[in-house]
Design a protein around this motif. Structure first.
Motif, PDB file in Angstrom:
ATOM      1  N   ARG A 126      26.652  38.672  34.714  1.00 49.07           N
ATOM      2  CA  ARG A 126      27.927  37.976  34.502  1.00 49.07           C
ATOM      3  C   ARG A 126      28.994  38.539  35.422  1.00 49.07           C
ATOM      4  NH1 ARG A 126      27.104  37.803  28.713  1.00 49.07           N
ATOM      5  NH2 ARG A 126      28.263  39.731  28.489  1.00 49.07           N
ATOM      6  N   PHE A 127      29.047  39.881  35.474  1.00 49.97           N
ATOM      7  CA  PHE A 127      30.062  40.541  36.275  1.00 49.97           C
ATOM      8  C   PHE A 127      29.895  40.171  37.743  1.00 49.97           C
ATOM      9  CE2 PHE A 127      32.260  43.934  38.462  1.00 49.97           C
ATOM     10  CZ  PHE A 127      33.402  44.077  37.690  1.00 49.97           C
ATOM     11  N   ARG A 128      28.626  40.174  38.191  1.00 52.10           N
ATOM     12  CA  ARG A 128      28.376  39.865  39.603  1.00 52.10           C
ATOM     13  C   ARG A 128      28.821  38.437  39.911  1.00 52.10           C
ATOM     14  NH1 ARG A 128      22.675  40.261  40.539  1.00 52.10           N
ATOM     15  NH2 ARG A 128      22.903  42.355  39.688  1.00 52.10           N
ATOM     16  N   LYS A 129      28.487  37.516  39.002  1.00 49.79           N
ATOM     17  CA  LYS A 129      28.845  36.122  39.216  1.00 49.79           C
ATOM     18  C   LYS A 129      30.371  35.952  39.261  1.00 49.79           C
ATOM     19  CE  LYS A 129      27.468  31.551  38.260  1.00 49.79           C
ATOM     20  NZ  LYS A 129      26.753  30.544  37.563  1.00 49.79           N
ATOM     21  N   MET A 130      31.031  36.631  38.337  1.00 45.99           N
ATOM     22  CA  MET A 130      32.493  36.553  38.282  1.00 45.99           C
ATOM     23  C   MET A 130      33.107  37.072  39.589  1.00 45.99           C
ATOM     24  SD  MET A 130      35.258  38.801  37.794  1.00 45.99           S
ATOM     25  CE  MET A 130      34.434  40.258  37.179  1.00 45.99           C
ATOM     26  N   ALA A 131      32.598  38.231  40.068  1.00 50.24           N
ATOM     27  CA  ALA A 131      33.143  38.827  41.291  1.00 50.24           C
ATOM     28  C   ALA A 131      32.918  37.900  42.485  1.00 50.24           C
ATOM     29  CB  ALA A 131      32.501  40.197  41.532  1.00 50.24           C
ATOM     30  N   THR A 132      31.746  37.274  42.544  1.00 48.73           N
ATOM     31  CA  THR A 132      31.448  36.362  43.647  1.00 48.73           C
ATOM     32  C   THR A 132      32.406  35.173  43.636  1.00 48.73           C
ATOM     33  OG1 THR A 132      29.154  36.873  43.123  1.00 48.73           O
ATOM     34  CG2 THR A 132      29.516  35.218  44.824  1.00 48.73           C
ATOM     35  N   LEU A 133      32.634  34.628  42.434  1.00 52.99           N
ATOM     36  CA  LEU A 133      33.512  33.454  42.345  1.00 52.99           C
ATOM     37  C   LEU A 133      34.953  33.801  42.711  1.00 52.99           C
ATOM     38  CD1 LEU A 133      32.175  31.691  39.158  1.00 52.99           C
ATOM     39  CD2 LEU A 133      32.248  30.757  41.471  1.00 52.99           C
ATOM     40  N   ASP A 135      35.909  36.172  44.607  1.00 53.63           N
ATOM     41  CA  ASP A 135      35.912  36.409  46.039  1.00 53.63           C
ATOM     42  C   ASP A 135      35.965  35.073  46.784  1.00 53.63           C
ATOM     43  OD1 ASP A 135      35.597  38.116  48.404  1.00 53.63           O
ATOM     44  OD2 ASP A 135      33.696  37.030  48.613  1.00 53.63           O
ATOM     45  N   ARG A 136      35.213  34.082  46.267  1.00 51.35           N
ATOM     46  CA  ARG A 136      35.171  32.775  46.920  1.00 51.35           C
ATOM     47  C   ARG A 136      36.545  32.099  46.944  1.00 51.35           C
ATOM     48  NH1 ARG A 136      35.940  30.031  49.686  1.00 51.35           N
ATOM     49  NH2 ARG A 136      35.107  28.064  50.417  1.00 51.35           N
ATOM     50  N   VAL A 137      37.336  32.299  45.876  1.00 46.95           N
ATOM     51  CA  VAL A 137      38.671  31.688  45.860  1.00 46.95           C
ATOM     52  C   VAL A 137      39.718  32.612  46.488  1.00 46.95           C
ATOM     53  CG1 VAL A 137      38.166  30.211  43.877  1.00 46.95           C
ATOM     54  CG2 VAL A 137      39.205  32.442  43.497  1.00 46.95           C
ATOM     55  N   GLY A 138      39.256  33.677  47.126  1.00 42.62           N
ATOM     56  CA  GLY A 138      40.165  34.514  47.899  1.00 42.62           C
ATOM     57  C   GLY A 138      40.849  35.621  47.120  1.00 42.62           C
ATOM     58  N   LEU A 139      40.258  36.049  45.981  1.00 40.07           N
ATOM     59  CA  LEU A 139      40.855  37.139  45.216  1.00 40.07           C
ATOM     60  C   LEU A 139      39.890  38.323  45.153  1.00 40.07           C
ATOM     61  CD1 LEU A 139      42.340  34.981  42.338  1.00 40.07           C
ATOM     62  CD2 LEU A 139      43.625  36.095  44.145  1.00 40.07           C
ATOM     63  N   GLY A 140      40.430  39.521  45.270  1.00 49.68           N
ATOM     64  CA  GLY A 140      39.601  40.719  45.314  1.00 49.68           C
ATOM     65  C   GLY A 140      39.525  41.421  43.974  1.00 49.68           C
ATOM     66  N   SER A 141      38.845  42.570  43.975  1.00 47.42           N
ATOM     67  CA  SER A 141      38.631  43.309  42.730  1.00 47.42           C
ATOM     68  C   SER A 141      39.935  43.872  42.169  1.00 47.42           C
ATOM     69  CB  SER A 141      37.631  44.443  42.954  1.00 47.42           C
ATOM     70  OG  SER A 141      38.121  45.280  43.984  1.00 47.42           O
ATOM     71  N   ASN A 142      41.010  43.872  42.975  1.00 45.35           N
ATOM     72  CA  ASN A 142      42.278  44.395  42.472  1.00 45.35           C
ATOM     73  C   ASN A 142      42.891  43.528  41.363  1.00 45.35           C
ATOM     74  OD1 ASN A 142      42.610  42.482  44.492  1.00 45.35           O
ATOM     75  ND2 ASN A 142      44.704  43.141  44.909  1.00 45.35           N
ATOM     76  N   VAL A 143      42.410  42.288  41.198  1.00 48.74           N
ATOM     77  CA  VAL A 143      42.974  41.453  40.133  1.00 48.74           C
ATOM     78  C   VAL A 143      42.173  41.539  38.828  1.00 48.74           C
ATOM     79  CG1 VAL A 143      43.946  39.768  41.761  1.00 48.74           C
ATOM     80  CG2 VAL A 143      41.749  39.295  40.690  1.00 48.74           C
ATOM     81  N   PHE A 144      40.971  42.146  38.860  1.00 49.30           N
ATOM     82  CA  PHE A 144      40.085  42.126  37.688  1.00 49.30           C
ATOM     83  C   PHE A 144      40.778  42.563  36.398  1.00 49.30           C
ATOM     84  CE2 PHE A 144      35.779  42.661  40.098  1.00 49.30           C
ATOM     85  CZ  PHE A 144      36.033  41.470  40.746  1.00 49.30           C
ATOM     86  N   ASP A 145      41.502  43.670  36.470  1.00 50.18           N
ATOM     87  CA  ASP A 145      42.101  44.222  35.250  1.00 50.18           C
ATOM     88  C   ASP A 145      43.538  43.773  35.021  1.00 50.18           C
ATOM     89  OD1 ASP A 145      39.763  45.622  34.789  1.00 50.18           O
ATOM     90  OD2 ASP A 145      40.406  47.257  36.120  1.00 50.18           O
ATOM     91  N   ARG A 146      44.021  42.881  35.873  1.00 50.93           N
ATOM     92  CA  ARG A 146      45.408  42.437  35.720  1.00 50.93           C
ATOM     93  C   ARG A 146      45.486  41.354  34.651  1.00 50.93           C
ATOM     94  NH1 ARG A 146      47.202  43.348  41.098  1.00 50.93           N
ATOM     95  NH2 ARG A 146      49.284  42.526  40.774  1.00 50.93           N
TER      96      ARG A 146
END
Lengths: 266, 331
Positions: A126-133, A135-146
């Protein structure tokens, strides 16, 4: 997808004993088709019935009459269980990204939630899929916990798009997805939607009051007025030679990106 | 020509984690009597804070004017008491906001709300003030003004409410109207009617207008001069014709490219990235992380000034050497 003879009216007045006194017909006998990977723009002023039509297509509200065929099956006849399965392939993006995301849930959770509900994946997948998506819309891991309140409207609308994509939809109903965004961010989001459509063959029902926006995305445009579709055509046809006076008014309302003095010159 | 409004070195800050964060920095511009200025920029560029700070309207939001001066018709407004500012607001200068329905009081009829302004500033009698309210509603082309004056805000559409706001702002014949994104929440067709109303009022009454918007296409419809704001600073200033034909700041070029122009093909140009947060400003030019023309060792170290470039002014060290694309006039 095909919509056939959709009708929806709302009760505006009831008598003391609950008997219906007055009805307002928001959508009146609306028909249209939408091919795989195609964009149909529904254009009209507030109150024309565009958003109601969008909601009817996803059966978020029940129509009074008509049919919605999605891959040959009538969505309106499905039982609860089948409707839920069909809805995986039909997603919606709303105008106000601030109110479509839960303010208490961090971004990564919000995007993973639909995966939890509909797919049998373990947390890592799930996490991998979320990160890929994201990333695809142009957002990095810095937004995950926001949280949504910490992000801009443009970022939130990208997240709403990523969230809709988790289900690998075939149809996305977009209700004024860029109306609340700045002009510059609007261009980013529209371009992103266009790329995603090319990649994934998604069909869009794109609802907007602004005819200027349809050229970027729409293959065809349906102009709605008072609950009816009054004119359809390609964006170029409507810009150049609208047959309905109403369409002409919408075209004329587009601010010409030129100073008045320059426009007045021959 | 004497200027109606002169703003010099205006710096406005909001409280942050570590002291005050400047949101508007060293902003200067002039508006002549009857002139129009557009302030354009993305969310977070400081355009609304600039416009509202002119009348001290940001103090209630927690902001503080750190330095600078705002002179309206010979009077310094910075440092003026609330009491005296209140005499100017709605009288010498009117304001209209983005959300017309939220700006009106739901508990009073629109006629009462217009009449109140006239009574307060002009000491008119109830009767006179009410007549003036009906007259103003007629002036902004609201049909059946005498009947509509008795309506409550929720009974009117967004476009109608914005017309009511305009009549409140103009009821005391101000010299200056500050319009903060007045059409952003409205349908395109309603927007075009409100814009033509503003142009008509400006022609006939000779009021000066400061028009704030994120859309240069809308600004082009109403304004003669433009100030482009980015990250709290004015990055380019000039006449609307010059800015459209040959922008001299890369950010302006980006904004122009993002306006949908029917008939120009599919993809829109966009500006990558986001406006930086106050308190986290990049070094050098604030725009350099998003700028396609940024040069390492120059744009990331040198903070440019708003220097003259031809007839315009631009805050870019490369302004003179770049040749940027504007919007080509249709033939």
């Amino acid at each position: 997808m095909e919509a056939r003879g959709l009708v929806k009216s709302f009760v505006t007045e009831r008598s003391l004993f609950g008997r219906v006194q007055r009805r307002f017909t928001a959508v009146h006998d609306v028909d249209f088709d939408l091919e795989r990977g195609e964009t149909l723009a529904l254009v009209g002023e507030s109150g024309a019935g565009k958003s109601t039509t969008g909601r009817l297509v996803l059966r978020l509200i029940e129509p009074d009459a008509g049919a919605v065929l999605f891959e040959g099956r009538d969505v309106l006849l499905l039982d609860k269980h089948d409707l839920r399965r069909a809805r995986q392939h039909m997603q919606m993006i709303f105008q106000d990204p601030h109110s479509s995301l839960d303010p208490r849930i961090p971004i990564a959770e919000a995007v993973m939630e639909p995966l939890k509900v509909h797919f049998d994946l373990d947390h890592r997948e799930r996490f991998r899929k979320m990160a890929t998506l994201l990333d695809r819309v142009g957002l990095g891991s810095n937004v995950f916990d926001r949280y949504p309140s910490e992000l801009s409207g443009g970022q939130l609308q990208r997240i709403a798009i990523a969230r809709a994509l988790t289900m690998e939809p075939k149809l996305i109903v977009c209700d004024e997805p860029v109306a609340a965004l700045d002009v510059s961010v609007r261009a980013q989001v529209l371009n992103l939607m266009h790329e995603l459509q090319q990649e994934r063959d998604i069909a869009y029902l794109f609802i907007t009051h602004d005819l200027a926006l349809v050229e970027v995305l729409a293959d065809r445009v349906a102009v709605m007025k008072d609950g009816r579709i009054v004119e359809t055509g390609t964006p170029a046809q409507l810009y150049r030679s609208p047959t309905e006076e109403y369409t002409r008014a919408l075209v004329d309302a587009i601010p010409v990106p030129q100073p008045r003095s320059v426009r007045a010159a021959p | 020509m004497t200027e109606l409004l002169e703003v010099a070195g205006l710096t406005v800050a909001f409280p942050g984690d570590r002291g005050w964060n400047p949101v508007v920095q060293d902003v200067s511009f002039e508006v002549s009597a009857g002139g129009t200025l557009g302030i354009v920029g993305e969310s977070g560029s400081g355009k609304t804070v600039t416009a509202l700070s002119l009348l001290g309207l940001t103090t209630s939001m927690g902001a503080k004017i750190m330095s600078g001066s705002v002179v309206l018709d010979g009077q310094e407004l910075v440092g003026m008491s609330e009491r005296r500012l209140n005499r100017i607001r709605g009288n010498a200068a009117g304001v209209i906001f983005q959300q017309p329905i939220r700006s009106l009081d739901p508990a009073f009829t629109v006629g009462d709300q217009i009449a109140e302004v006239v009574r307060r500033h002009r000491g008119a009698s109830r009767r006179e003030a009410w007549d003036r309210a009906v007259e103003m509603l007629d002036r902004v082309h609201i049909p059946e003004p005498a009947r509509r004056a008795k309506a409550y805000p929720h009974q009117l559409s967004g476009g109608m409410c914005q017309r009511v706001m305009i009549s409140i702002a103009l009821a005391c014949e101000p010299q200056l109207l500050i319009a903060d994104e007045p059409t952003t929440a409205l349908d395109v067709t309603v927007q075009s009617r409100i814009l033509s109303l503003l142009r008509e009022l400006q022609d006939e009454l000779g009021i000066a207008i400061i028009f704030v918007s994120h859309d240069l296409g809308v600004i082009a419809d109403v304004c003669q001069t433009v100030a482009v704001m980015y990250a709290g600073e004015i990055v380019e200033r000039g006449t609307i014709e010059d800015i459209f034909a040959h922008p001299t700041h890369p950010y302006t070029e980006g904004l122009l490219g993002a306006i949908p122009n029917p008939g120009q093909g599919r993809l829109l140009r966009s500006i990558p990235g986001n406006v930086p947060h106050p308190g986290h400003m990049p070094t050098g030019c604030h725009f350099h992380p998003r700028c396609p023309y940024a040069v390492e060792g120059r744009c990331d170290t040198e903070h440019p000034q708003l220097d003259p470039v031809g007839t315009q002014r631009a805050r870019c060290v490369r302004a003179a050497e770049l040749s940027l694309t504007g919007v080509v006039a249709p033939c």
